[in-house]
Design a protein around this motif. Structure first.
Motif, PDB file in Angstrom:
ATOM      1  N   ARG A 102       0.827  -1.191   0.000  1.00 25.45           N
ATOM      2  CA  ARG A 102       0.000   0.000   0.000  1.00 25.45           C
ATOM      3  C   ARG A 102       0.867   1.250   0.000  1.00 25.45           C
ATOM      4  N   TRP A 103       0.353   2.271  -0.656  1.00 25.41           N
ATOM      5  CA  TRP A 103       1.029   3.567  -0.699  1.00 25.41           C
ATOM      6  C   TRP A 103       0.543   4.421   0.459  1.00 25.41           C
ATOM      7  N   SER A 104       1.477   5.016   1.170  1.00 27.98           N
ATOM      8  CA  SER A 104       1.126   5.937   2.248  1.00 27.98           C
ATOM      9  C   SER A 104       1.277   7.369   1.738  1.00 27.98           C
ATOM     10  N   PRO A 105       0.745   8.331   2.454  1.00 31.88           N
ATOM     11  CA  PRO A 105       0.970   9.733   2.064  1.00 31.88           C
ATOM     12  C   PRO A 105       2.459  10.079   2.010  1.00 31.88           C
ATOM     13  N   GLU A 106       3.244   9.459   2.870  1.00 29.79           N
ATOM     14  CA  GLU A 106       4.684   9.708   2.868  1.00 29.79           C
ATOM     15  C   GLU A 106       5.320   9.225   1.567  1.00 29.79           C
ATOM     16  N   HIS A 107       4.907   8.054   1.090  1.00 28.17           N
ATOM     17  CA  HIS A 107       5.397   7.551  -0.197  1.00 28.17           C
ATOM     18  C   HIS A 107       5.016   8.511  -1.324  1.00 28.17           C
ATOM     19  N   LEU A 108       3.806   9.030  -1.250  1.00 28.49           N
ATOM     20  CA  LEU A 108       3.319   9.903  -2.315  1.00 28.49           C
ATOM     21  C   LEU A 108       4.058  11.243  -2.348  1.00 28.49           C
ATOM     22  N   ILE A 109       4.491  11.738  -1.196  1.00 27.71           N
ATOM     23  CA  ILE A 109       5.306  12.963  -1.179  1.00 27.71           C
ATOM     24  C   ILE A 109       6.614  12.703  -1.915  1.00 27.71           C
ATOM     25  N   LEU A 110       7.248  11.569  -1.636  1.00 26.38           N
ATOM     26  CA  LEU A 110       8.516  11.236  -2.291  1.00 26.38           C
ATOM     27  C   LEU A 110       8.315  11.028  -3.789  1.00 26.38           C
ATOM     28  N   ALA A 111       7.229  10.354  -4.159  1.00 28.65           N
ATOM     29  CA  ALA A 111       6.937  10.139  -5.580  1.00 28.65           C
ATOM     30  C   ALA A 111       6.659  11.470  -6.281  1.00 28.65           C
ATOM     31  N   SER A 112       5.969  12.373  -5.609  1.00 30.39           N
ATOM     32  CA  SER A 112       5.687  13.690  -6.189  1.00 30.39           C
ATOM     33  C   SER A 112       6.973  14.476  -6.404  1.00 30.39           C
ATOM     34  N   LEU A 113       7.882  14.415  -5.454  1.00 34.15           N
ATOM     35  CA  LEU A 113       9.162  15.099  -5.600  1.00 34.15           C
ATOM     36  C   LEU A 113       9.936  14.526  -6.779  1.00 34.15           C
ATOM     37  N   SER A 114       9.974  13.222  -6.896  1.00 33.13           N
ATOM     38  CA  SER A 114      10.679  12.579  -8.009  1.00 33.13           C
ATOM     39  C   SER A 114      10.068  12.982  -9.350  1.00 33.13           C
ATOM     40  N   ALA A 115       8.760  12.890  -9.461  1.00 37.95           N
ATOM     41  CA  ALA A 115       8.087  13.210 -10.727  1.00 37.95           C
ATOM     42  C   ALA A 115       8.271  14.673 -11.102  1.00 37.95           C
ATOM     43  N   CYS A 116       8.108  15.573 -10.146  1.00 38.82           N
ATOM     44  CA  CYS A 116       8.245  16.997 -10.427  1.00 38.82           C
ATOM     45  C   CYS A 116       9.678  17.330 -10.828  1.00 38.82           C
TER      46      CYS A 116
END
Length: 99
Positions: free
Chosen positions: A1-15
């Protein structure tokens, strides 16, 4: 499962990657491969609340050897102009590697 913490890191990578690739396209830097793993360090403060204090952006690039200095400059600009990296409280470290 993806947590909000994972999504912050993924957002930083994508951006970061989108910003870098936009700069690369504008300057005609030939990028053959780009991967961008990101790690975050969370610390518990005196108030017992957790927060990200550091982010490690580790772009892995494949560019012609003679273009590596140009790529480094664009990586610095990408960190400066990436909306997500500028929105975070924690310090963002960019540690590129070339192949």
């Amino acid at each position: 499962r993806w947590s909000p913490e994972h999504l912050i890191l993924a957002s930083l990578s994508a951006c970061f990657m989108l910003t870098f690739m936009s700069l690369a396209e504008k300057t005609k830097l030939p990028v053959q491969v780009l991967k961008c793993p990101v790690e975050g360090v969370m610390t518990q403060g005196e108030d017992r609340r957790w927060s990200f204090t550091q982010f490690f952006v580790r772009p892995e690039l494949s560019v012609p050897k003679e273009e590596q200095d140009k790529a480094r400059t664009l990586l610095e600009k990408a960190e400066k102009y990436c909306l997500i990296s500028q929105s975070l409280k924690g310090h963002v470290h960019v540690e590129p590697s070339f192949r």
